[in-house]
Write an enzyme that holds these catalytic residues in place. Structure first.
Site, mmCIF file in Angstrom:
data_model
loop_
_atom_site.group_PDB
_atom_site.id
_atom_site.type_symbol
_atom_site.label_atom_id
_atom_site.label_comp_id
_atom_site.label_asym_id
_atom_site.label_seq_id
_atom_site.Cartn_x
_atom_site.Cartn_y
_atom_site.Cartn_z
ATOM 1 N N CYS A 1 6.097 92.334 -101.511
ATOM 2 C CA CYS A 1 6.646 92.427 -100.254
ATOM 3 C C CYS A 1 8.213 92.613 -100.369
ATOM 4 C CB CYS A 1 6.476 91.210 -99.471
ATOM 5 S SG CYS A 1 4.624 90.818 -98.990
ATOM 6 N N CYS B 1 6.103 86.744 -101.757
ATOM 7 C CA CYS B 1 5.327 87.658 -102.100
ATOM 8 C C CYS B 1 6.276 88.848 -102.709
ATOM 9 C CB CYS B 1 4.545 88.322 -100.798
ATOM 10 S SG CYS B 1 3.923 90.188 -100.977
#
Length: 142
Positions: A71, A68
């Site tokens: 993230c 991600c």
């Protein structure tokens, strides 16, 4: 004429591949060194109750995954929060790929999701990467 060309090509490929592997391994090592001096606690399905739900201090949990992008960009912010607010809040990271049960239990549908727990209860939740000031505000309302 055909075979010697192929041998030359084969000699060119491996150094490139080795270089890529070297960069990947270096990144991995530097990442581990960076995490070594961290105040962040990595939680999973096994230690979540002990580290988060029964914590005397409020706990900020970053639900994330390696693949991600947002993230990974949020990572350094979470690291800074862990170092700057260690007296006020415990900061944890939970990899949703490694701790699916916990992610499902807290209805984490998209990541990054940051959830703040106090006395085992969810007191704040934010989906998507926000600026550092936003997380500081979450911590200061505890």
């Amino acid at each position: 004429g055909f075979f010697p060309m192929q041998k030359v090509k084969l000699r060119i490929i491996p150094p490139v591949v080795l270089n890529i592997l070297y960069v990947i391994m270096n990144h991995q090592v530097s990442k581990e060194l960076f995490m070594f001096d961290s105040k962040i606690i990595h939680v999973n399905d096994e230690n979540f109750v002990n580290e988060v739900l029964t914590s005397a201090k409020p706990v900020l949990v970053d639900f994330w995954a390696e693949w991600c992008g947002p993230c990974r960009r949020l990572g350094p912010v979470i690291e800074e929060l862990a170092n700057e607010f260690s007296d006020k809040v415990k900061v944890c990271k939970l990899n949703v790929d490694e701790a699916r049960e916990t992610a499902i239990r807290y209805n984490v549908m998209s990541i990054p999701t940051v959830i703040v727990f106090k006395n085992g209860e969810v007191v704040a939740q934010e989906v998507g990467a926000q600026g550092k000031a936003h997380y500081i505000e979450m911590i200061n309302t505890l």
